[in-house]
Design a protein around this motif. Structure first.
Motif, PDB file in Angstrom:
ATOM      1  N   GLN A 155      -1.000  -0.462  -5.203  1.00 56.71           N
ATOM      2  CA  GLN A 155      -2.256  -0.879  -5.830  1.00 56.71           C
ATOM      3  C   GLN A 155      -2.094  -2.224  -6.533  1.00 56.71           C
ATOM      4  OE1 GLN A 155      -4.443   1.183  -9.190  1.00 56.71           O
ATOM      5  NE2 GLN A 155      -5.612   1.892  -7.404  1.00 56.71           N
ATOM      6  N   GLU A 156      -0.951  -2.444  -7.156  1.00 57.65           N
ATOM      7  CA  GLU A 156      -0.694  -3.735  -7.802  1.00 57.65           C
ATOM      8  C   GLU A 156      -0.727  -4.862  -6.775  1.00 57.65           C
ATOM      9  OE1 GLU A 156       2.984  -3.393  -9.981  1.00 57.65           O
ATOM     10  OE2 GLU A 156       2.197  -1.786 -11.236  1.00 57.65           O
ATOM     11  N   ALA A 157      -0.146  -4.624  -5.588  1.00 54.97           N
ATOM     12  CA  ALA A 157      -0.162  -5.634  -4.527  1.00 54.97           C
ATOM     13  C   ALA A 157      -1.591  -5.880  -4.044  1.00 54.97           C
ATOM     14  CB  ALA A 157       0.727  -5.197  -3.369  1.00 54.97           C
ATOM     15  N   ALA A 158      -2.385  -4.826  -3.950  1.00 60.04           N
ATOM     16  CA  ALA A 158      -3.787  -4.969  -3.520  1.00 60.04           C
ATOM     17  C   ALA A 158      -4.581  -5.769  -4.548  1.00 60.04           C
ATOM     18  CB  ALA A 158      -4.409  -3.590  -3.312  1.00 60.04           C
ATOM     19  N   ILE A 159      -4.341  -5.518  -5.827  1.00 60.21           N
ATOM     20  CA  ILE A 159      -5.047  -6.251  -6.886  1.00 60.21           C
ATOM     21  C   ILE A 159      -4.628  -7.712  -6.873  1.00 60.21           C
ATOM     22  CG2 ILE A 159      -5.277  -6.505  -9.396  1.00 60.21           C
ATOM     23  CD1 ILE A 159      -5.164  -3.385  -9.517  1.00 60.21           C
ATOM     24  N   GLU A 160      -3.349  -7.972  -6.584  1.00 57.26           N
ATOM     25  CA  GLU A 160      -2.896  -9.360  -6.501  1.00 57.26           C
ATOM     26  C   GLU A 160      -3.531 -10.064  -5.302  1.00 57.26           C
ATOM     27  OE1 GLU A 160       1.284 -11.719  -5.932  1.00 57.26           O
ATOM     28  OE2 GLU A 160       1.270 -10.000  -7.292  1.00 57.26           O
ATOM     29  N   ALA A 161      -3.645  -9.351  -4.173  1.00 57.65           N
ATOM     30  CA  ALA A 161      -4.226  -9.935  -2.966  1.00 57.65           C
ATOM     31  C   ALA A 161      -5.742 -10.117  -3.092  1.00 57.65           C
ATOM     32  CB  ALA A 161      -3.911  -9.060  -1.756  1.00 57.65           C
TER      33      ALA A 161
END
Length: 169
Positions: A155-161
């Motif tokens: 989820q952190e990677a999705a929020i960054e993307a």
């Protein structure tokens, strides 16, 4: 070390959940909190929470991308109840979120649609989109496009993307 961070993040998430759950259990005669200051963005909310926790002796950091607050060393299990109480007290100082205006709902819904489109274009699942009418019937806009993505590093990677739009505080 990773376990301590996970424990701290889980503890904060549990504390926030407990605060929100208990908010529904307070008697109608309870006085409304007087917010000491109101956040204006996720980052600002994280900074306000971090400042409050720091004043209470906790070593915390804020992720500027998400506004999430974590404890680099983790929270010792024996101190978790105190940490949870401090998080609840700090969150209580902000008071309840104000309802969004009709114009803010239109803008926020469109921004969340953009996030959902971005997530899908990058291969992430996006949570089911409510109709605008259902979304607008909520005082604060109750749709989380990231809701179908497991919490944690994915989820952190999705929020960054696909960054979260700043909510209207």
């Amino acid at each position: 070390m990773k376990f301590k961070k996970l424990l701290a993040a889980s503890t904060t998430a549990i504390a926030v959940s407990v605060v929100l759950a208990l908010a529904g259990c307070t008697p109608d005669t309870a006085p409304e909190p007087t917010p000491s200051s109101s956040p204006t963005s996720f980052e600002d909310a994280g900074n306000l929470l971090a400042a409050c926790l720091t004043e209470r002796g906790w070593n915390v950091v804020v992720d500027p991308a998400t506004g999430g607050v974590s404890t680099p060393e983790g929270v010792p299990v024996a101190q978790a109840p105190l940490y949870n109480a401090d998080v609840a007290d700090c969150l209580h100082q902000f008071g309840p979120p104000r309802p969004l205006t009709d114009d803010e709902k239109v803008t926020y819904y469109a921004e969340l649609e953009d996030v959902a489109t971005c997530l899908e274009s990058k291969g992430y699942p996006a949570a089911d989109k409510p109709t605008f009418q259902n979304f607008s019937e909520s005082d604060t806009g109750n749709w989380d496009p990231y809701g179908a993505i497991p919490t944690g590093s994915e989820q952190e990677a999705a929020i960054e993307a696909c960054p979260q739009p700043d909510p209207f505080f």
